[in-house]
Design a protein around this motif. Structure first.
Motif, PDB file in Angstrom:
ATOM      1  N   GLY A  88       0.808  -1.219   0.000  1.00 27.94           N
ATOM      2  CA  GLY A  88       0.000   0.000   0.000  1.00 27.94           C
ATOM      3  C   GLY A  88       0.840   1.267   0.000  1.00 27.94           C
ATOM      4  O   GLY A  88       0.647   2.156  -0.852  1.00 27.94           O
ATOM      5  N   PRO A  89       1.798   1.406   0.937  1.00 27.18           N
ATOM      6  CA  PRO A  89       2.650   2.605   0.923  1.00 27.18           C
ATOM      7  C   PRO A  89       3.455   2.766  -0.357  1.00 27.18           C
ATOM      8  O   PRO A  89       3.640   3.895  -0.837  1.00 27.18           O
ATOM      9  N   ALA A  90       3.936   1.661  -0.924  1.00 32.17           N
ATOM     10  CA  ALA A  90       4.708   1.760  -2.170  1.00 32.17           C
ATOM     11  C   ALA A  90       3.852   2.335  -3.293  1.00 32.17           C
ATOM     12  O   ALA A  90       4.313   3.186  -4.070  1.00 32.17           O
ATOM     13  N   LEU A  91       2.600   1.892  -3.379  1.00 31.70           N
ATOM     14  CA  LEU A  91       1.699   2.437  -4.393  1.00 31.70           C
ATOM     15  C   LEU A  91       1.399   3.913  -4.132  1.00 31.70           C
ATOM     16  O   LEU A  91       1.442   4.737  -5.048  1.00 31.70           O
ATOM     17  N   ARG A  92       1.075   4.230  -2.879  1.00 28.94           N
ATOM     18  CA  ARG A  92       0.715   5.615  -2.547  1.00 28.94           C
ATOM     19  C   ARG A  92       1.867   6.575  -2.810  1.00 28.94           C
ATOM     20  O   ARG A  92       1.665   7.675  -3.342  1.00 28.94           O
TER      21      ARG A  92
ATOM     22  N   ALA B 273      -8.221  -4.817  -4.134  1.00 23.45           N
ATOM     23  CA  ALA B 273      -8.923  -3.561  -3.869  1.00 23.45           C
ATOM     24  C   ALA B 273      -7.976  -2.369  -3.801  1.00 23.45           C
ATOM     25  O   ALA B 273      -8.349  -1.252  -4.171  1.00 23.45           O
ATOM     26  N   ASN B 274      -6.760  -2.619  -3.348  1.00 25.89           N
ATOM     27  CA  ASN B 274      -5.812  -1.524  -3.149  1.00 25.89           C
ATOM     28  C   ASN B 274      -4.999  -1.180  -4.391  1.00 25.89           C
ATOM     29  O   ASN B 274      -4.121  -0.318  -4.327  1.00 25.89           O
ATOM     30  N   SER B 275      -5.286  -1.831  -5.514  1.00 19.07           N
ATOM     31  CA  SER B 275      -4.408  -1.706  -6.679  1.00 19.07           C
ATOM     32  C   SER B 275      -5.022  -0.956  -7.842  1.00 19.07           C
ATOM     33  O   SER B 275      -4.543  -1.084  -8.976  1.00 19.07           O
ATOM     34  N   ALA B 276      -6.035  -0.157  -7.596  1.00 17.73           N
ATOM     35  CA  ALA B 276      -6.710   0.540  -8.702  1.00 17.73           C
ATOM     36  C   ALA B 276      -5.765   1.440  -9.479  1.00 17.73           C
ATOM     37  O   ALA B 276      -5.910   1.605 -10.691  1.00 17.73           O
ATOM     38  N   ALA B 277      -4.761   2.010  -8.801  1.00 21.43           N
ATOM     39  CA  ALA B 277      -3.840   2.917  -9.491  1.00 21.43           C
ATOM     40  C   ALA B 277      -3.061   2.208 -10.591  1.00 21.43           C
ATOM     41  O   ALA B 277      -2.670   2.827 -11.590  1.00 21.43           O
ATOM     42  N   ILE B 278      -2.826   0.907 -10.432  1.00 23.70           N
ATOM     43  CA  ILE B 278      -2.131   0.129 -11.465  1.00 23.70           C
ATOM     44  C   ILE B 278      -2.900   0.223 -12.788  1.00 23.70           C
ATOM     45  O   ILE B 278      -2.324   0.409 -13.857  1.00 23.70           O
ATOM     46  N   PHE B 279      -4.232   0.122 -12.685  1.00 24.05           N
ATOM     47  CA  PHE B 279      -5.060   0.165 -13.892  1.00 24.05           C
ATOM     48  C   PHE B 279      -5.236   1.590 -14.395  1.00 24.05           C
ATOM     49  O   PHE B 279      -5.143   1.858 -15.591  1.00 24.05           O
ATOM     50  N   TYR B 280      -5.495   2.501 -13.478  1.00 25.59           N
ATOM     51  CA  TYR B 280      -5.769   3.880 -13.877  1.00 25.59           C
ATOM     52  C   TYR B 280      -4.577   4.479 -14.629  1.00 25.59           C
ATOM     53  O   TYR B 280      -4.735   5.200 -15.614  1.00 25.59           O
ATOM     54  N   LEU B 281      -3.377   4.166 -14.153  1.00 25.68           N
ATOM     55  CA  LEU B 281      -2.176   4.722 -14.760  1.00 25.68           C
ATOM     56  C   LEU B 281      -1.549   3.778 -15.784  1.00 25.68           C
ATOM     57  O   LEU B 281      -0.479   4.066 -16.308  1.00 25.68           O
ATOM     58  N   ASP B 282      -2.234   2.653 -16.025  1.00 20.25           N
ATOM     59  CA  ASP B 282      -1.782   1.702 -17.040  1.00 20.25           C
ATOM     60  C   ASP B 282      -0.316   1.311 -16.829  1.00 20.25           C
ATOM     61  O   ASP B 282       0.506   1.338 -17.754  1.00 20.25           O
TER      62      ASP B 282
ATOM     63  N   SER C  68     -14.444  -0.397 -12.580  1.00 21.43           N
ATOM     64  CA  SER C  68     -14.877   0.829 -13.242  1.00 21.43           C
ATOM     65  C   SER C  68     -15.157   1.928 -12.230  1.00 21.43           C
ATOM     66  O   SER C  68     -14.782   3.094 -12.426  1.00 21.43           O
ATOM     67  N   GLU C  69     -15.802   1.534 -11.135  1.00 21.77           N
ATOM     68  CA  GLU C  69     -16.113   2.496 -10.080  1.00 21.77           C
ATOM     69  C   GLU C  69     -14.827   3.030  -9.439  1.00 21.77           C
ATOM     70  O   GLU C  69     -14.719   4.222  -9.136  1.00 21.77           O
ATOM     71  N   ALA C  70     -13.839   2.146  -9.253  1.00 24.40           N
ATOM     72  CA  ALA C  70     -12.579   2.554  -8.647  1.00 24.40           C
ATOM     73  C   ALA C  70     -11.831   3.548  -9.529  1.00 24.40           C
ATOM     74  O   ALA C  70     -11.303   4.558  -9.051  1.00 24.40           O
ATOM     75  N   ILE C  71     -11.785   3.261 -10.819  1.00 19.21           N
ATOM     76  CA  ILE C  71     -11.086   4.154 -11.739  1.00 19.21           C
ATOM     77  C   ILE C  71     -11.790   5.508 -11.807  1.00 19.21           C
ATOM     78  O   ILE C  71     -11.153   6.561 -11.784  1.00 19.21           O
ATOM     79  N   GLU C  72     -13.118   5.481 -11.846  1.00 19.58           N
ATOM     80  CA  GLU C  72     -13.868   6.741 -11.848  1.00 19.58           C
ATOM     81  C   GLU C  72     -13.643   7.499 -10.545  1.00 19.58           C
ATOM     82  O   GLU C  72     -13.510   8.730 -10.545  1.00 19.58           O
ATOM     83  N   GLY C  73     -13.579   6.747  -9.438  1.00 17.80           N
ATOM     84  CA  GLY C  73     -13.316   7.381  -8.143  1.00 17.80           C
ATOM     85  C   GLY C  73     -11.955   8.049  -8.106  1.00 17.80           C
ATOM     86  O   GLY C  73     -11.815   9.162  -7.576  1.00 17.80           O
TER      87      GLY C  73
END
Length: 218
Positions: free
Chosen positions: A107-111, A164-173, A201-206
């Motif tokens: 989590g901290p590494a992603l954030r 659940a904690n990995s949405a940024a992986i998808f959002y930032l491709d 989809s909800e996570a990326i929109e969020g």
């Protein structure tokens, strides 16, 4: 009476609880907290959770906060024999180990790298970038060692927390070519968890909305 979950659907930890509850068929009464208007700092909520964080679960007068603790509680109370959180001490310890690694490292590494770059437009330091690649290497090794999952040879709450904690992986491709097991893990869970694409989809929109909020003064 259904347990009450105080949450924001934009929050990755809250999604962990929603994933677990859905797979256990535990109905939750959702109460969306307006964090921008300090709803989490109101006296009534502070009585439930002095750390004023979400998610917070209230079940027959029992208040539980921290997403991983809530996931464990739901399994222990509503599905004690579920393989999502195995009873056997050795198998449960492996799940708990990954949950704690998620909290302390993944989590901290992603954030500190991907998420803050998206929010603030600030490039991560070399140390922060290394923390992310080191964590991805651990992640990849976990999946390789557990037959396609992270803590056992089947789905557990550790997988759900990481997912659940990995949405940024998808959002930032983010390019996962150096971590083929992680890439396959995402693909597998996307197929096996029937409701995941709606949450994704909800996570990326969020994330998009949170980024816009950071750009716009309150």
């Amino acid at each position: 009476m259904a347990p009450t979950l105080y949450l924001s659907r934009r929050s990755p930890p809250c999604r962990t609880v929603l994933f677990v509850a859905k797979l256990l068929n535990v109905e939750l009464e959702e109460v969306e907290l307006d964090m921008r208007n300090k709803a989490h700092l109101k006296p009534d909520f502070l009585k439930l959770n002095p750390r004023h964080s979400i998610p917070t679960l209230v079940d027959n007068g029992v208040s539980v906060w921290e997403s991983r603790a809530i996931a464990q509680y739901l399994c222990n109370k509503y599905a004690p024999d579920s393989q999502l959180y195995p009873r056997e001490p050795e198998r449960r310890a492996r799940v708990d180990t990954v949950l704690n690694w998620d909290l302390s490292s993944w989590g901290p590494a992603l954030r500190n790298s991907l998420t803050m770059k998206a929010f603030r437009g600030v490039e991560p330091t070399e140390e922060q970038t290394k923390a992310l690649t080191d964590s991805l290497a651990v992640f990849d090794a976990l999946v390789a060692a557990n037959g396609g999952f992270v803590a056992a040879n089947h789905l557990t709450i550790a997988d759900l927390s990481l997912l659940a904690n990995s949405a940024a992986i998808f959002y930032l491709d983010y390019d996962l070519k150096d971590y083929p097991n992680v890439k396959q893990w995402f693909s597998r869970l996307e197929k096996e968890i029937s409701f995941y694409n709606d949450f994704k989809s909800e996570a990326i929109e969020g994330l998009k909305k949170i980024i816009e909020m950071h750009k716009t003064p309150a």
